[in-house]
Design a protein around this motif. Structure first.
Motif, PDB file in Angstrom:
ATOM      1  N   ASN A 168       0.849  -1.195   0.000  1.00 46.16           N
ATOM      2  CA  ASN A 168       0.000   0.000   0.000  1.00 46.16           C
ATOM      3  C   ASN A 168       0.883   1.244   0.000  1.00 46.16           C
ATOM      4  OD1 ASN A 168      -2.451   1.312   0.018  1.00 46.16           O
ATOM      5  ND2 ASN A 168      -2.586   1.371   2.240  1.00 46.16           N
ATOM      6  N   GLN A 169       1.693   1.391  -1.066  1.00 48.00           N
ATOM      7  CA  GLN A 169       2.665   2.484  -1.088  1.00 48.00           C
ATOM      8  C   GLN A 169       2.021   3.852  -1.324  1.00 48.00           C
ATOM      9  OE1 GLN A 169       5.761   1.392  -3.865  1.00 48.00           O
ATOM     10  NE2 GLN A 169       6.403  -0.360  -2.662  1.00 48.00           N
ATOM     11  N   ARG A 170       1.028   3.907  -2.212  1.00 44.03           N
ATOM     12  CA  ARG A 170       0.234   5.119  -2.449  1.00 44.03           C
ATOM     13  C   ARG A 170       1.066   6.352  -2.809  1.00 44.03           C
ATOM     14  NH1 ARG A 170      -5.078   4.627  -1.391  1.00 44.03           N
ATOM     15  NH2 ARG A 170      -5.789   2.884  -0.138  1.00 44.03           N
ATOM     16  N   LYS A 171       2.002   6.194  -3.709  1.00 42.55           N
ATOM     17  CA  LYS A 171       2.779   7.317  -4.218  1.00 42.55           C
ATOM     18  C   LYS A 171       2.333   7.624  -5.651  1.00 42.55           C
ATOM     19  CE  LYS A 171       5.400   7.879  -0.592  1.00 42.55           C
ATOM     20  NZ  LYS A 171       5.352   9.113   0.222  1.00 42.55           N
ATOM     21  N   LYS A 172       2.702   8.810  -6.121  1.00 43.62           N
ATOM     22  CA  LYS A 172       2.308   9.254  -7.453  1.00 43.62           C
ATOM     23  C   LYS A 172       3.562   9.349  -8.334  1.00 43.62           C
ATOM     24  CE  LYS A 172      -0.324  12.948  -9.741  1.00 43.62           C
ATOM     25  NZ  LYS A 172      -0.914  14.292  -9.541  1.00 43.62           N
ATOM     26  N   TYR A 173       3.595   8.556  -9.414  1.00 49.19           N
ATOM     27  CA  TYR A 173       4.774   8.481 -10.279  1.00 49.19           C
ATOM     28  C   TYR A 173       4.448   8.964 -11.691  1.00 49.19           C
ATOM     29  CZ  TYR A 173       7.215   5.410  -6.947  1.00 49.19           C
ATOM     30  OH  TYR A 173       7.836   4.870  -5.841  1.00 49.19           O
ATOM     31  N   ASN A 174       5.420   9.639 -12.298  1.00 54.32           N
ATOM     32  CA  ASN A 174       5.403   9.882 -13.732  1.00 54.32           C
ATOM     33  C   ASN A 174       6.589   9.128 -14.315  1.00 54.32           C
ATOM     34  OD1 ASN A 174       6.638  11.341 -16.192  1.00 54.32           O
ATOM     35  ND2 ASN A 174       4.591  12.233 -16.110  1.00 54.32           N
ATOM     36  N   ILE A 175       6.315   8.190 -15.215  1.00 58.57           N
ATOM     37  CA  ILE A 175       7.388   7.412 -15.824  1.00 58.57           C
ATOM     38  C   ILE A 175       7.435   7.738 -17.313  1.00 58.57           C
ATOM     39  CG2 ILE A 175       8.317   5.117 -16.261  1.00 58.57           C
ATOM     40  CD1 ILE A 175       6.988   4.127 -13.781  1.00 58.57           C
ATOM     41  N   GLU A 176       8.526   8.389 -17.720  1.00 57.69           N
ATOM     42  CA  GLU A 176       8.703   8.732 -19.124  1.00 57.69           C
ATOM     43  C   GLU A 176       9.637   7.713 -19.758  1.00 57.69           C
ATOM     44  OE1 GLU A 176      11.190  11.313 -22.083  1.00 57.69           O
ATOM     45  OE2 GLU A 176      11.081  12.147 -20.057  1.00 57.69           O
ATOM     46  N   PHE A 177       9.174   7.095 -20.827  1.00 56.63           N
ATOM     47  CA  PHE A 177      10.022   6.106 -21.488  1.00 56.63           C
ATOM     48  C   PHE A 177       9.720   6.034 -22.975  1.00 56.63           C
ATOM     49  CE2 PHE A 177       6.260   3.966 -19.993  1.00 56.63           C
ATOM     50  CZ  PHE A 177       5.982   2.929 -20.873  1.00 56.63           C
ATOM     51  N   VAL A 178      10.635   5.480 -23.702  1.00 59.98           N
ATOM     52  CA  VAL A 178      10.690   5.403 -25.157  1.00 59.98           C
ATOM     53  C   VAL A 178      11.061   6.776 -25.724  1.00 59.98           C
ATOM     54  CG1 VAL A 178       9.614   4.768 -27.321  1.00 59.98           C
ATOM     55  CG2 VAL A 178       9.022   3.512 -25.256  1.00 59.98           C
ATOM     56  N   TYR A 193       3.824  15.238  -8.748  1.00 64.34           N
ATOM     57  CA  TYR A 193       4.208  13.835  -8.621  1.00 64.34           C
ATOM     58  C   TYR A 193       5.182  13.694  -7.449  1.00 64.34           C
ATOM     59  CZ  TYR A 193       2.355  13.085 -13.344  1.00 64.34           C
ATOM     60  OH  TYR A 193       1.545  12.984 -14.445  1.00 64.34           O
ATOM     61  N   ASP A 194       5.130  12.542  -6.804  1.00 60.06           N
ATOM     62  CA  ASP A 194       6.107  12.265  -5.745  1.00 60.06           C
ATOM     63  C   ASP A 194       7.458  11.901  -6.345  1.00 60.06           C
ATOM     64  OD1 ASP A 194       4.378  12.421  -3.328  1.00 60.06           O
ATOM     65  OD2 ASP A 194       3.328  10.777  -4.319  1.00 60.06           O
ATOM     66  N   TYR A 195       7.406  11.192  -7.481  1.00 56.23           N
ATOM     67  CA  TYR A 195       8.646  10.777  -8.138  1.00 56.23           C
ATOM     68  C   TYR A 195       8.500  10.941  -9.644  1.00 56.23           C
ATOM     69  CZ  TYR A 195       9.842   8.464  -3.726  1.00 56.23           C
ATOM     70  OH  TYR A 195      10.117   8.197  -2.409  1.00 56.23           O
ATOM     71  N   LEU A 196       9.587  11.408 -10.265  1.00 54.29           N
ATOM     72  CA  LEU A 196       9.687  11.414 -11.712  1.00 54.29           C
ATOM     73  C   LEU A 196      10.714  10.349 -12.088  1.00 54.29           C
ATOM     74  CD1 LEU A 196       9.953  15.264 -12.400  1.00 54.29           C
ATOM     75  CD2 LEU A 196       7.877  13.866 -12.204  1.00 54.29           C
ATOM     76  N   VAL A 197      10.365   9.529 -13.069  1.00 51.25           N
ATOM     77  CA  VAL A 197      11.277   8.474 -13.504  1.00 51.25           C
ATOM     78  C   VAL A 197      11.500   8.613 -15.004  1.00 51.25           C
ATOM     79  CG1 VAL A 197      11.708   5.998 -13.605  1.00 51.25           C
ATOM     80  CG2 VAL A 197      10.357   6.940 -11.724  1.00 51.25           C
ATOM     81  N   ASN A 198      12.755   8.694 -15.409  1.00 51.36           N
ATOM     82  CA  ASN A 198      13.111   8.729 -16.829  1.00 51.36           C
ATOM     83  C   ASN A 198      13.864   7.458 -17.186  1.00 51.36           C
ATOM     84  OD1 ASN A 198      12.051  11.295 -16.873  1.00 51.36           O
ATOM     85  ND2 ASN A 198      13.965  12.344 -17.336  1.00 51.36           N
ATOM     86  N   ILE A 199      13.390   6.753 -18.205  1.00 48.69           N
ATOM     87  CA  ILE A 199      14.100   5.579 -18.717  1.00 48.69           C
ATOM     88  C   ILE A 199      14.927   6.046 -19.911  1.00 48.69           C
ATOM     89  CG2 ILE A 199      13.902   3.201 -19.502  1.00 48.69           C
ATOM     90  CD1 ILE A 199      12.635   3.779 -16.730  1.00 48.69           C
ATOM     91  N   LEU A 200      16.241   5.989 -19.770  1.00 54.43           N
ATOM     92  CA  LEU A 200      17.132   6.552 -20.781  1.00 54.43           C
ATOM     93  C   LEU A 200      17.935   5.470 -21.495  1.00 54.43           C
ATOM     94  CD1 LEU A 200      18.578   9.476 -18.619  1.00 54.43           C
ATOM     95  CD2 LEU A 200      16.670   9.598 -20.230  1.00 54.43           C
ATOM     96  N   GLY A 201      18.323   5.758 -22.718  1.00 56.23           N
ATOM     97  CA  GLY A 201      19.197   4.872 -23.458  1.00 56.23           C
ATOM     98  C   GLY A 201      20.627   5.021 -22.978  1.00 56.23           C
ATOM     99  N   ALA A 202      21.462   4.064 -23.364  1.00 55.32           N
ATOM    100  CA  ALA A 202      22.851   4.056 -22.908  1.00 55.32           C
ATOM    101  C   ALA A 202      23.609   5.309 -23.325  1.00 55.32           C
ATOM    102  CB  ALA A 202      23.559   2.818 -23.450  1.00 55.32           C
TER     103      ALA A 202
END
Length: 575
Positions: A118-128, A346-355
């Protein structure tokens, strides 16, 4: 229901109850106490460092402290049949049958929520966030799967997640893309020769495809001047290109919640607004940058421009927000984009990045810290390269799309389930080998097949017994007979919530794939043992040999169902 956390709290409560005996001043003294899996060589279910932590308070030998704690726990914790002291003072706990029955019933009751927190956090995950100037290529595949599965994992853990795609639809690459489409249109309509060797033009077959679609739906389009029709042509070209990207992502099982346009970012002056905000806080100033380190500075032009003082937030150096001509840098646009994310709380922003974006992490992380006054954390995860192999050699697919291999070609070679599972076969920050031979095999070397086959075998047992997978089985102390294989399976099953918790906190969804493979391996070993030794067979004379076996198979089905749902991989009942 995380069993390890539950018993951790029980252990802490008992020590607090006897705090005078252990010089305990507050519960904070027990922060470093953990409950985890004991090494497999020990015939115990839980292990804790509690004696060694408490021994620091009593200033005595940890094994002496362990002896005292053992007596208290055996007397006051009713779920354990034995406690062993190992090594320098580790306590290993063995659950009694009554506790196991309680645990099994609780897992079955929770079913699809087993492992969820029950973490209940707000995330934005940007990917591709692939450039919309062409189709998805195989280089985007790993990041797409990683971002999607991470999103599923965080949702399963009780969080609210927005999956976002940033459209780089502004700048010179889009101008060149639109010009390429324009020239292809004139080639198709007026038979003009396309300048194949002209610099900065896109030459892939997909450019022809887009041009043909535009012409088909806009027969009266004016092709006399690119400048006069630039906005319309750009919009149409990007629309068909994005449709292709979305189609490829859908085939991979990926669907974003939001697409954010860089053009709108600039047109709505969100970049300048975010820069003004940083100016007011003293993080942006007019100044000069030093020449790039390690590069030829003979042509370096010392130009006054707006500079973000990113070194105040952990970056290696300050960063330019303007080019020599005064226009915004790519980084400035990215500051504006991340400012919109920060504004959405958002509580956390997450970016999925290329190498190839590793060097970009510090500056954009600094920008988010500055924009949010250190209230929002940006987490960047790097998706490393994938090497495609067949027969031990690099595998080359068609490059119809230009100078890259299209994702659609990979999807023609291998089905979606195999791609998604295999892309999680290693941690995202390590290079991955995608072996076409393995993913097409029907054995242990193909992990997705091995997990799916585990579920198919369990369902074949349910069908043989003509019993519903949801059939209610009552366990009691009299019929609780457990063999070595079932014991190993139960020990693995109770790990599931811990794996989910660890994977979500560390942003490491590959842990889910690893775990499912381990569960399946244990089950297949049990199945094989039944073929060798009739005493280990599940079914005898058309009936289940042991009620506990049926219950364990139900629990494995629950775990596989939850895990494969997170991975976005199907779980067939027949194979």
């Amino acid at each position: 229901m995380n069993l390890f956390n539950i018993y951790l709290e029980e252990i802490k409560k008992k020590i607090i109850k006897h705090k005078k005996d252990f010089n305990l001043k507050s519960a904070d003294d027990l922060k470093q106490v953990v409950v985890e899996n004991p090494p497999e060589k020990f015939d115990f279910d839980l292990s804790s460092n509690v004696a060694m932590i408490v021994a620091k308070l009593t200033r005595e030998n940890p094994r002496n402290t362990a002896e005292k704690l053992k007596k208290i726990f055996l007397k006051e914790l009713k779920d354990f049949t034995d406690i062993d002291i190992a090594g320098p003072g580790f306590l290993n706990f063995k659950l009694n049958n009554k506790a196991w029955i309680k645990i099994i019933n609780s897992i079955y009751k929770n079913k699809r929520n087993f492992g969820s927190t029950n973490q209940r956090k707000k995330y934005n995950i940007e990917f591709v966030s692939a450039n919309p100037t062409g189709p998805m290529h195989v280089g985007h595949c790993r990041g797409a799967v990683f971002g999607d599965v991470l999103s599923n994992l965080l949702k399963f853990s009780g969080n609210k997640v927005t999956k976002e795609f940033y459209i780089n639809d502004y700048g010179s690459q889009v101008d060149n893309f639109t010009r390429s489409i324009f020239l292809r249109l004139r080639e198709i309509k007026y038979k003009e020769k396309f300048p194949e060797n002209k610099e900065n033009l896109y030459v892939g077959e997909y450019i022809k495809d887009i041009a043909q679609k535009i012409l088909k739906n806009n027969k009266n389009i004016n092709l006399n001047s690119l400048e006069k029709n630039y906005k319309t042509l750009k919009k149409e070209s990007l629309k068909y290109s994005l449709d292709s990207i979305k189609s490829d992502l859908k085939s991979l099982g990926v669907k974003h919640d939001h697409f954010f346009s860089e053009t709108k970012l600039v047109e709505n002056k969100l970049v300048s607004k975010s820069i003004d905000k940083l100016k007011k806080n003293g993080y942006v100033v007019d100044g000069f940058l030093e020449p790039p380190k390690g590069e030829d500075a003979s042509n370096w032009k010392r130009t006054k421009r707006l500079i973000f003082k990113s070194s105040l937030f952990g970056d290696d150096s300050d960063r330019a927000l303007q080019k020599d001509d005064g226009s915004w840098t790519y980084f400035a646009n990215d500051v504006g984009y991340h400012s919109t994310k920060v504004s959405k709380k958002y509580d956390y922003l997450v970016n999925i990045l290329g190498a190839d974006h590793i060097g970009y992490i510090k500056r954009i992380s600094a920008a988010v810290r500055a924009l949010s006054n250190n209230k929002v954390k940006l987490i960047c995860k790097v998706s490393q390269l994938v090497k495609f192999l067949k027969d031990g050699e690099p595998f080359k697919m068609s490059k119809r799309s230009g100078d890259f291999i299209a994702l659609s070609n990979l999807l023609k070679e291998v089905e979606k389930d195999a791609i998604r599972f295999m892309m999680l076969n290693r941690s995202s920050d390590m290079e991955l080998e995608f072996d076409f031979n393995k993913v097409l095999e029907k054995n242990k070397e193909n992990p997705v097949f091995y997990v799916q086959y585990c579920n198919a075998r369990i369902n074949s047992l349910f069908r043989s017994l003509k019993a519903s997978p949801n059939k209610k089985i009552n366990l009691n102390l009299k019929n609780f007979k457990i063999n070595s294989f079932e014991y190993k399976l139960l020990r693995k099953i109770i790990e599931w919530p811990k794996i989910v918790d660890l994977a979500s906190k560390k942003f490491e969804p590959h842990r889910i794939a690893f775990y499912l493979y381990e569960v399946s391996t244990l089950f297949h070993s049990y199945w094989s043992k039944g073929n060798e030794d009739s005493s280990f067979r599940f079914i005898k004379d058309g009936k289940i040999n042991n009620p506990l076996s049926f219950k364990i198979f139900q629990l494995i089905s629950i775990v596989l169902g939850n895990g494969m749902h997170i991975l976005g991989v199907s779980l067939p009942k027949k194979m």
